[in-house]
Enzyme design. Structure first.
Site, PDB file in Angstrom:
ATOM      1  N   HIS A 213       0.836  -1.206   0.000  1.00 53.94           N
ATOM      2  CA  HIS A 213       0.000   0.000   0.000  1.00 53.94           C
ATOM      3  C   HIS A 213       0.870   1.254   0.000  1.00 53.94           C
ATOM      4  CE1 HIS A 213      -3.258   2.779   0.988  1.00 53.94           C
ATOM      5  NE2 HIS A 213      -2.449   3.284   1.895  1.00 53.94           N
ATOM      6  N   THR A 281       3.813  -5.926   2.959  1.00 53.38           N
ATOM      7  CA  THR A 281       5.021  -6.276   2.208  1.00 53.38           C
ATOM      8  C   THR A 281       5.674  -5.071   1.552  1.00 53.38           C
ATOM      9  OG1 THR A 281       3.555  -6.869   0.369  1.00 53.38           O
ATOM     10  CG2 THR A 281       4.363  -8.662   1.762  1.00 53.38           C
ATOM     11  N   GLU A 282       4.892  -4.019   1.316  1.00 56.32           N
ATOM     12  CA  GLU A 282       5.456  -2.802   0.711  1.00 56.32           C
ATOM     13  C   GLU A 282       4.739  -1.573   1.249  1.00 56.32           C
ATOM     14  OE1 GLU A 282       5.742  -2.660  -3.547  1.00 56.32           O
ATOM     15  OE2 GLU A 282       6.091  -4.814  -3.716  1.00 56.32           O
ATOM     16  N   ASN A 283       5.524  -0.610   1.712  1.00 56.19           N
ATOM     17  CA  ASN A 283       4.988   0.691   2.094  1.00 56.19           C
ATOM     18  C   ASN A 283       6.147   1.671   2.144  1.00 56.19           C
ATOM     19  OD1 ASN A 283       4.146   2.511   4.928  1.00 56.19           O
ATOM     20  ND2 ASN A 283       2.856   2.566   3.116  1.00 56.19           N
TER      21      ASN A 283
END
Length: 438
Positions: A213, A281-283
Site C-alpha cells: 500500500h 510487504t510494501e509501504n
C-alpha cells in the site's frame, strides 16, 4: 590482504553465476510468452506450478513463508491492458481479466501443491501479496460516490482477494462488466467465470495476505460509454479518481501521502475477508528524479504517519503480523528505471562500484525497529543533528559535477539517437528522390 582478494574473487564468481542464472530464467520467460502467449494461456497454470514445486523442493527446508505472486494487478493491467510493462500487450477490455483469471488459478494450484506435498514436513505458509490503494468517496453523503469508492477497491484489491477468500469475483465486478458486455452486443461477459468446482478449489487458498500500500484517491461516480471500441478495465468501473492538491507529493506523480487511507484499507480487509493474518510487504515513498538529498524529512514523516495509522488499525483488531518498509536500497523501478528512488539508502548509479549512502530515514526506521515504537523527542533531535552533518558532507560527494553527468548522457544516449535518426531520414529522402526520377 590476500585473503580479502580471495573473498572478493569468490563474490565476483558468485555474482557471475547469479547473472547467468537470471539470464537463463529471462530466456525461459521469453519462450513462455512467445510460444504460449504468457498469462493469456491456461497452460501457464501448470508451468508455474512446476516452477513453484521445484522451489519448494530446493529451498523449503529454509523458507517458511512463500508468496506466490507480488502485485498481480500490475502484471494483468499494465502487462496485458495498457502495455506499460512486460509483455507490453494492449488487449483492452479482455487481456487483463484473462491474465488475472489464470494467475488466480495458478496461485490456488500452488497452494494445494504445498498443502498436500510439502506442508507436513516443511511446516511453512503460502500466501499472496496484493497491491491496494484506498478509495474514499468525494461526497460521503452521496450514495453514488460511496458505491463508486467501493467499486474502486473491489476492482483493485478485491479482484484477486475475493476469489481467494470467498471463491468468486466481487459481485460488483460481475454486474458491471457483465452489463457492459451485453450492451456491447457480446454473448458472454468479458470477465471469465469460475466453475463450481474451481470456486471450491480456489476458496481459502491463503495462509496469510500480503499487502502493498502506498497512497489513496478520492473517488466519484462517472459514467463511461459502453461501446465495444471504448471498453477497458478502467471504463468498466464507471468512476473517476481525484486527489487533494494539499496532499504531499514528494516523488512519483501517482504517490501522494495520505496516511489515514492505510488504516481504512486494513480495516476493509478485516471486515471483508474474516480478519486474515496480514503482512505489509510494501509501504514507502519515492523522491524527485534528480534529488541527491540525504536528509529526507518527507520520508521520515511518511513512515511515521503510515506506521502510526497501521498501529491504530492493530488497535482496531486488524491482524497485522509484520511490516516491511519499501525499500532498503534505491533500485530499478519498473518502467521508470533508476529515476524514482524509494530506498532508505541512496545508491550512486553513476559510479561503477555503486556506493551506498544512508539517508536520514535509516536512523528513524532503525529506531522504530530497535525500540518497537517511535523514538522519544530527545533521541529524535540527537540523531537529527548527526544526520544533518552526515548529509552536508555526503551531499558534497553526491552532487558530482552535473555538467559531466549531462555530457555522459549526451554522449551515450543523445548522440547515437540523433545519428540514427539522421541516417533514417537521409535514407527516406533518397528513396523519395529515386521514386520521383522513375
Amino acid at each position: 590482504m590476500h585473503s580479502r582478494l580471495q573473498e572478493l574473487k569468490k563474490e565476483e564468481e558468485t555474482l557471475l553465476k547469479i547473472k547467468v542464472m537470471l539470464q537463463d530464467q529471462l530466456n525461459r520467460l521469453k519462450v513462455l510468452q512467445e510460444k504460449y502467449g504468457g498469462w493469456q494461456n491456461i497452460s501457464m497454470v501448470n508451468h508455474f506450478n512446476e516452477f513453484a514445486n521445484l522451489c519448494f523442493e530446493r529451498f523449503g527446508n529454509r523458507v517458511k513463508y512463500w508468496i506466490t505472486f507480488n502485485n498481480p494487478w500490475s502484471v494483468a493491467v499494465e502487462g496485458y491492458e495498457t502495455g506499460e510493462h512486460a509483455p507490453g500487450l494492449k488487449m483492452r477490455g479482455t487481456g487483463a481479466y484473462k491474465a488475472a483469471h489464470h494467475i488466480i488459478k495458478a496461485h490456488a494450484k500452488v497452494w494445494h501443491t504445498y498443502d498436500t506435498q510439502w506442508r507436513g514436513k516443511q511446516k511453512g505458509l503460502v500466501g499472496i501479496s496484493l497491491s491496494g490503494d484506498w478509495g474514499e468517496p468525494v461526497d460521503i453523503s452521496n450514495q453514488k460516490d460511496i458505491e463508486a469508492a467501493e467499486r474502486y477497491v473491489q476492482f483493485y484489491l478485491g479482484w484477486f482477494a475475493t476469489p481467494i477468500f470467498h471463491g468468486d469475483y466481487p459481485q460488483v465486478m460481475k454486474d458491471f462488466i457483465g452489463r457492459k458486455s451485453v450492451q456491447q452486443g457480446l454473448g458472454t461477459s468479458r470477465l471469465p467465470t469460475f466453475s463450481p468446482q474451481e470456486k471450491s478449489y480456489i476458496k481459502g487458498t491463503c495462509d496469510f495476505l500480503g499487502i502493498g500500500h502506498f497512497t489513496t484517491r478520492y473517488i466519484t461516480q462517472k459514467n463511461y460509454p459502453s461501446g465495444r471500441s471504448s471498453s477497458s478495465y478502467f471504463t468498466d468501473r464507471d468512476l473517476a479518481e481525484l486527489v487533494d492538491p494539499r496532499w504531499p507529493d514528494p516523488g512519483s506523480e501517482w504517490l501522494y501521502s495520505v496516511p489515514w487511507g492505510f488504516r481504512r484499507l486494513l480495516n476493509f480487509v478485516k471486515t471483508q475477508y474474516g480478519n486474515p493474518v496480514i503482512y505489509v510487504t510494501e509501504n514507502g515513498v519515492s523522491e524527485k528524479m534528480l534529488c541527491t538529498e540525504l536528509c529526507d524529512d518527507w520520508r521520515i514523516q511518511y513512515y511515521k504517519d503510515y506506521t502510526n495509522e497501521m498501529l491504530k488499525a492493530i488497535k482496531d483488531g486488524v491482524n497485522v503480523k509484520g511490516y516491511t518498509a519499501w525499500s532498503l536500497l534505491d533500485k530499478f523501478e519498473w518502467d521508470e528505471g533508476y529515476s524514482e528512488r524509494f530506498g532508505l539508502y541512496y545508491v550512486d548509479f553513476r559510479n561503477k562500484n555503486k556506493p551506498r549512502y544512508p539517508k536520514a530515514s535509516v536512523q528513524f526506521y532503525k529506531r522504530i525497529i530497535s525500540s518497537n515504537g517511535f523514538p522519544n523527542q530527545r533521541e529524535v533531535e540527537n540523531w537529527r543533528r548527526k544526520a544533518v552533518e552526515t548529509c552536508s558532507s555526503s551531499n558534497h560527494l553526491l552532487a558530482a559535477d552535473p555538467l559531466t553527468s549531462h555530457m555522459e548522457m549526451v554522449t551515450e544516449i543523445v548522440v547515437p539517437t540523433v545519428c540514427t535518426l539522421s541516417i533514417l531520414l537521409s535514407a527516406i529522402f533518397l528513396m523519395f528522390l529515386l521514386r520521383r526520377r522513375n
